[in-house]
Design a protein around this motif. Sequence first.
Motif, PDB file in Angstrom:
ATOM      1  N   SER A 124     -77.182  28.913  50.141  1.00 22.57           N
ATOM      2  CA  SER A 124     -76.888  30.230  49.576  1.00 22.57           C
ATOM      3  C   SER A 124     -77.126  30.225  48.073  1.00 22.57           C
ATOM      4  CB  SER A 124     -75.422  30.592  49.859  1.00 22.57           C
ATOM      5  OG  SER A 124     -75.011  31.693  49.080  1.00 22.57           O
ATOM      6  N   THR A 126     -75.302  31.332  46.127  1.00 19.00           N
ATOM      7  CA  THR A 126     -73.985  31.137  45.515  1.00 19.00           C
ATOM      8  C   THR A 126     -73.874  29.771  44.880  1.00 19.00           C
ATOM      9  OG1 THR A 126     -71.678  31.709  45.917  1.00 19.00           O
ATOM     10  CG2 THR A 126     -72.683  30.164  47.450  1.00 19.00           C
ATOM     11  N   TYR A 148     -66.100  28.107  48.786  1.00 24.59           N
ATOM     12  CA  TYR A 148     -67.217  28.348  49.718  1.00 24.59           C
ATOM     13  C   TYR A 148     -68.519  27.841  49.094  1.00 24.59           C
ATOM     14  CZ  TYR A 148     -71.222  30.794  51.556  1.00 24.59           C
ATOM     15  OH  TYR A 148     -72.474  31.084  52.035  1.00 24.59           O
ATOM     16  N   ASN A 178     -79.035  38.124  48.845  1.00 31.59           N
ATOM     17  CA  ASN A 178     -78.072  39.021  49.507  1.00 31.59           C
ATOM     18  C   ASN A 178     -78.661  39.649  50.765  1.00 31.59           C
ATOM     19  OD1 ASN A 178     -77.169  38.684  46.628  1.00 31.59           O
ATOM     20  ND2 ASN A 178     -75.462  39.889  47.439  1.00 31.59           N
ATOM     21  N   ASN A 197     -66.185  42.334  53.022  1.00 32.85           N
ATOM     22  CA  ASN A 197     -66.220  41.786  51.653  1.00 32.85           C
ATOM     23  C   ASN A 197     -67.455  42.299  50.921  1.00 32.85           C
ATOM     24  OD1 ASN A 197     -63.956  39.898  51.957  1.00 32.85           O
ATOM     25  ND2 ASN A 197     -65.317  38.862  53.413  1.00 32.85           N
ATOM     26  N   ASN A 198     -68.554  42.467  51.699  1.00 32.88           N
ATOM     27  CA  ASN A 198     -69.851  42.709  51.067  1.00 32.88           C
ATOM     28  C   ASN A 198     -70.165  44.195  50.939  1.00 32.88           C
ATOM     29  OD1 ASN A 198     -70.841  39.860  52.916  1.00 32.88           O
ATOM     30  ND2 ASN A 198     -70.472  39.893  50.721  1.00 32.88           N
ATOM     31  N   LEU A 199     -71.074  44.491  50.009  1.00 34.22           N
ATOM     32  CA  LEU A 199     -71.374  45.870  49.639  1.00 34.22           C
ATOM     33  C   LEU A 199     -71.914  46.708  50.793  1.00 34.22           C
ATOM     34  CD1 LEU A 199     -71.624  48.066  47.445  1.00 34.22           C
ATOM     35  CD2 LEU A 199     -73.911  47.160  46.938  1.00 34.22           C
ATOM     36  N   SER A 215     -65.265  51.501  46.556  1.00 35.75           N
ATOM     37  CA  SER A 215     -64.889  51.105  45.193  1.00 35.75           C
ATOM     38  C   SER A 215     -66.068  50.373  44.571  1.00 35.75           C
ATOM     39  CB  SER A 215     -63.677  50.158  45.223  1.00 35.75           C
ATOM     40  OG  SER A 215     -62.555  50.822  45.756  1.00 35.75           O
ATOM     41  N   PHE A 217     -67.083  47.916  41.916  1.00 42.18           N
ATOM     42  CA  PHE A 217     -66.345  46.918  41.135  1.00 42.18           C
ATOM     43  C   PHE A 217     -66.991  46.697  39.766  1.00 42.18           C
ATOM     44  CE2 PHE A 217     -63.779  46.457  44.590  1.00 42.18           C
ATOM     45  CZ  PHE A 217     -64.245  45.722  45.672  1.00 42.18           C
ATOM     46  N   CYS A 228     -73.318  45.654  38.684  1.00 42.15           N
ATOM     47  CA  CYS A 228     -73.974  44.359  38.925  1.00 42.15           C
ATOM     48  C   CYS A 228     -75.302  44.507  39.645  1.00 42.15           C
ATOM     49  CB  CYS A 228     -73.075  43.464  39.771  1.00 42.15           C
ATOM     50  SG  CYS A 228     -71.597  42.905  38.952  1.00 42.15           S
ATOM     51  N   ARG A 230     -78.177  42.630  42.074  1.00 46.14           N
ATOM     52  CA  ARG A 230     -78.356  41.572  43.064  1.00 46.14           C
ATOM     53  C   ARG A 230     -79.733  41.679  43.717  1.00 46.14           C
ATOM     54  NH1 ARG A 230     -74.623  40.145  40.821  1.00 46.14           N
ATOM     55  NH2 ARG A 230     -72.550  39.438  41.527  1.00 46.14           N
ATOM     56  N   ARG A 291     -64.636  42.868  39.867  1.00 51.49           N
ATOM     57  CA  ARG A 291     -64.115  41.899  40.843  1.00 51.49           C
ATOM     58  C   ARG A 291     -64.256  40.515  40.214  1.00 51.49           C
ATOM     59  NH1 ARG A 291     -67.047  41.355  46.681  1.00 51.49           N
ATOM     60  NH2 ARG A 291     -68.718  40.544  45.332  1.00 51.49           N
ATOM     61  N   ASP A 294     -67.604  37.816  39.840  1.00 52.96           N
ATOM     62  CA  ASP A 294     -68.920  38.425  40.026  1.00 52.96           C
ATOM     63  C   ASP A 294     -69.832  38.109  38.842  1.00 52.96           C
ATOM     64  OD1 ASP A 294     -68.718  39.562  42.498  1.00 52.96           O
ATOM     65  OD2 ASP A 294     -68.081  41.518  41.792  1.00 52.96           O
TER      66      ASP A 294
HETATM   67  C1  WQD Z   1     -72.646  42.674  45.768  1.00 52.62           C
HETATM   68  C2  WQD Z   1     -72.274  43.562  44.602  1.00 52.62           C
HETATM   69  C3  WQD Z   1     -69.963  43.492  44.005  1.00 52.62           C
HETATM   70  C4  WQD Z   1     -68.381  45.381  47.582  1.00 52.62           C
HETATM   71  C5  WQD Z   1     -71.674  37.418  48.396  1.00 52.62           C
HETATM   72  C6  WQD Z   1     -71.338  35.970  48.417  1.00 52.62           C
HETATM   73  C7  WQD Z   1     -72.573  35.166  48.658  1.00 52.62           C
HETATM   74  C8  WQD Z   1     -73.300  35.653  49.900  1.00 52.62           C
HETATM   75  C9  WQD Z   1     -73.581  37.143  49.811  1.00 52.62           C
HETATM   76  C10 WQD Z   1     -72.736  34.195  51.727  1.00 52.62           C
HETATM   77  C11 WQD Z   1     -71.300  42.887  43.642  1.00 52.62           C
HETATM   78  C12 WQD Z   1     -70.371  44.887  44.480  1.00 52.62           C
HETATM   79  C13 WQD Z   1     -69.236  44.827  46.641  1.00 52.62           C
HETATM   80  C14 WQD Z   1     -67.703  46.595  47.284  1.00 52.62           C
HETATM   81  C15 WQD Z   1     -68.793  46.648  45.157  1.00 52.62           C
HETATM   82  N1  WQD Z   1     -72.564  35.376  51.065  1.00 52.62           N
HETATM   83  N2  WQD Z   1     -69.431  45.464  45.465  1.00 52.62           N
HETATM   84  N3  WQD Z   1     -67.935  47.177  46.080  1.00 52.62           N
HETATM   85  O1  WQD Z   1     -70.890  38.933  45.832  1.00 52.62           O
HETATM   86  O2  WQD Z   1     -73.412  39.100  45.471  1.00 52.62           O
HETATM   87  O3  WQD Z   1     -72.526  37.682  47.312  1.00 52.62           O
HETATM   88  O4  WQD Z   1     -72.319  37.788  49.601  1.00 52.62           O
HETATM   89  O5  WQD Z   1     -73.572  33.354  51.524  1.00 52.62           O
HETATM   90  O6  WQD Z   1     -72.179  33.834  48.854  1.00 52.62           O
HETATM   91  O7  WQD Z   1     -70.845  35.619  47.153  1.00 52.62           O
HETATM   92  O8  WQD Z   1     -72.379  40.152  47.501  1.00 52.62           O
HETATM   93  O9  WQD Z   1     -72.116  42.252  48.740  1.00 52.62           O
HETATM   94  O10 WQD Z   1     -70.024  40.992  48.009  1.00 52.62           O
HETATM   95  O11 WQD Z   1     -71.417  42.186  46.316  1.00 52.62           O
HETATM   96  O12 WQD Z   1     -68.974  47.201  44.068  1.00 52.62           O
HETATM   97  O13 WQD Z   1     -66.899  47.147  48.090  1.00 52.62           O
HETATM   98  O14 WQD Z   1     -71.616  44.723  45.112  1.00 52.62           O
HETATM   99  O15 WQD Z   1     -69.102  43.575  42.877  1.00 52.62           O
HETATM  100  O16 WQD Z   1     -71.627  43.268  42.342  1.00 52.62           O
HETATM  101  P1  WQD Z   1     -72.259  38.991  46.404  1.00 52.62           P
HETATM  102  P2  WQD Z   1     -71.428  41.417  47.720  1.00 52.62           P
END
Ligand code: WQD
Length: 331
Positions: A124, A126, A148, A178, A197-199, A215, A217, A228, A230, A291, A294
């Motif tokens: 990843s 990450t 993780y 992503n 958890n993810n967007l 929301s 973040f 942010c 990605r 968050r 990030d």
């Molecule tokens: C993306 C952007 C949030 C949700 C994570 C893991 C990574 C990989 C992929 C496993 C960020 C913003 C998110 C929300 C928001 N997973 N956001 N509101 O954090 O880049 O990566 O998932 O391998 O390991 O870290 O992805 O989709 O969580 O967030 O504003 O309700 O969307 O702040 O900027 P991330 P994400």
Amino acid sequence: MSILVTGGAGYIGSHTCVELLNANYDVIIVDNFDNSNEDSVARIEKIAGKSVKYYNVNLLDFDSLNHVFMQNKIEAVIHFAGLKAVGESVAKPLYYYETNIGSTLNLCKVMEAHHVYKLVFSSSATVYGMPDSVPLNETAPLRALNPYGRTKIIIEDLLRDVAASNENWCISLLRYFNPIGAHKSGLIGENPSGMPNNLMPFITQVAAGVREELSVFGTDYPTDDGTCVRDYIHVVDLALGHLKSLEKLDSFTGTQAYNLGTGQGYSVLEVISAFEQASGITIPKKMVERRPGDAPVSYADPTKAKNELGWSAKRDLLEMCEDSWRWQLSL
Ligand code: WQD
């Protein structure tokens, strides 16, 4: 000869199994269905029009995993199985270290016992933590921000040591950025349990009325619109990257890391706008505080994968949104 896919019933695993079957590989899935269900296997078979052998096995169970290798001629392994929720890993580090590292240790021991030395590992982006600069290439320093991400670095190091101990090993470390989107059939996709958890899954659940509003973040990041950035990549492009990596495992020994991203970054607000265009639905949103953990900007330099694997992502953000939305509508 078969390709064994651990976690093959999961989001990226299932899409990869479809593309493996389309490419006429025989596929064996090993999954404990902890974060997926057996129906995913039937859906994979329906899409590909081919049958898949599967075993409900926890990779921490050495004997059960060994039995799978005794029962089948396995040519190579694609290892997806593992826990991947950043927040959960902070709350339960021992669970993450035991599961992600323990399962990989067992897998390597069983593979070695059966003289199977070709491995594609689901790593990843990450592992890059908070990047010093972008775009990120594979020489960027590895420094995780959470347990993780640390399991991914530890596993990469473990695999580098295993490969250095025996020249038969050839291991690809695929660092995903992503992944979003879903297969066009609408039969497989990302279906997180509980609060996403993810967007993208959060956006699609808001669009479907499952969640009230999104929301955002943080709007004070040093980016064009303050949110942010990605590197979102279509899960089918990601799956195809695994096939290209598998094909190239004969061309080297040791380990090689590859960034699987598009090389194009999009902000949170740009993703929301693309989804609204794709779905015709306005996403209610509220701007809230950042968050923790990030990174402001993260996107790939995918040159190495292009040059060495002959792979690059083809699907654009609009298509990723269209396919994500079609999948949500099927739930
Ligand atoms: C993306 C952007 C949030 C949700 C994570 C893991 C990574 C990989 C992929 C496993 C960020 C913003 C998110 C929300 C928001 N997973 N956001 N509101 O954090 O880049 O990566 O998932 O391998 O390991 O870290 O992805 O989709 O969580 O967030 O504003 O309700 O969307 O702040 O900027 P991330 P994400």
